[in-house]
Design a protein around this motif. Structure first.
Motif, PDB file in Angstrom:
ATOM      1  N   LEU A  26       0.991  -1.233  -0.088  1.00  0.00           N
ATOM      2  CA  LEU A  26      -0.010   0.116  -0.096  1.00  0.00           C
ATOM      3  C   LEU A  26       0.896   1.233  -0.129  1.00  0.00           C
ATOM      4  N   PRO A  44      -5.339   2.940   5.998  1.00  0.00           N
ATOM      5  CA  PRO A  44      -5.049   1.610   6.018  1.00  0.00           C
ATOM      6  C   PRO A  44      -5.477   0.773   7.368  1.00  0.00           C
ATOM      7  N   GLU A  46      -6.059  -3.439   9.263  1.00  0.00           N
ATOM      8  CA  GLU A  46      -6.068  -4.668   9.002  1.00  0.00           C
ATOM      9  C   GLU A  46      -7.564  -5.384   8.787  1.00  0.00           C
ATOM     10  N   THR A  51      -4.651  -6.100   4.591  1.00  0.00           N
ATOM     11  CA  THR A  51      -4.782  -4.766   4.666  1.00  0.00           C
ATOM     12  C   THR A  51      -5.228  -3.942   3.681  1.00  0.00           C
ATOM     13  N   ARG A  52      -6.112  -3.293   4.113  1.00  0.00           N
ATOM     14  CA  ARG A  52      -6.879  -2.460   3.011  1.00  0.00           C
ATOM     15  C   ARG A  52      -7.005  -1.110   3.249  1.00  0.00           C
ATOM     16  N   LEU A  53      -7.295  -0.229   2.075  1.00  0.00           N
ATOM     17  CA  LEU A  53      -7.649   1.186   2.126  1.00  0.00           C
ATOM     18  C   LEU A  53      -8.509   1.582   1.115  1.00  0.00           C
ATOM     19  N   GLN A  67      -3.779  -5.030   0.088  1.00  0.00           N
ATOM     20  CA  GLN A  67      -2.604  -5.682   0.155  1.00  0.00           C
ATOM     21  C   GLN A  67      -2.686  -7.046   0.983  1.00  0.00           C
TER      22      GLN A  67
END
Length: 72
Positions: A26, A44, A46, A51-53, A67
């Motif tokens: 990311l 970001p 968990e 992991t996301r945003l 990710q």
């Protein structure tokens, strides 16, 4: 299809996103968004699979970046 996540089934929870993009990291995404004038809508965080945003691009489109968790 490349690094895009395809959904099957009800999409009500995802209508605010244009697409989900799977990335190795990311960090480059955050740098590119900053340079381009994008806006991070969800920092970001968990989640069970990594992991996301979520970010809004300068053109107004909203993308989720994921990710994936790597196994060690």
């Amino acid at each position: 299809m490349g690094p895009f996540l395809l959904y099957s089934g009800p999409l009500e929870k995802y209508v605010s996103q244009t697409a989900t993009v799977i990335v190795d990291s990311l960090d480059p995404v955050l740098r590119a968004l900053s340079t381009a004038g994008g806006e991070v809508l969800e920092a970001p965080a968990e989640v069970p699979n990594g992991t996301r945003l979520v970010a809004r691009h300068p053109d107004g489109s909203v993308f989720e970046y994921m990710q994936p968790r790597t196994s060690t």
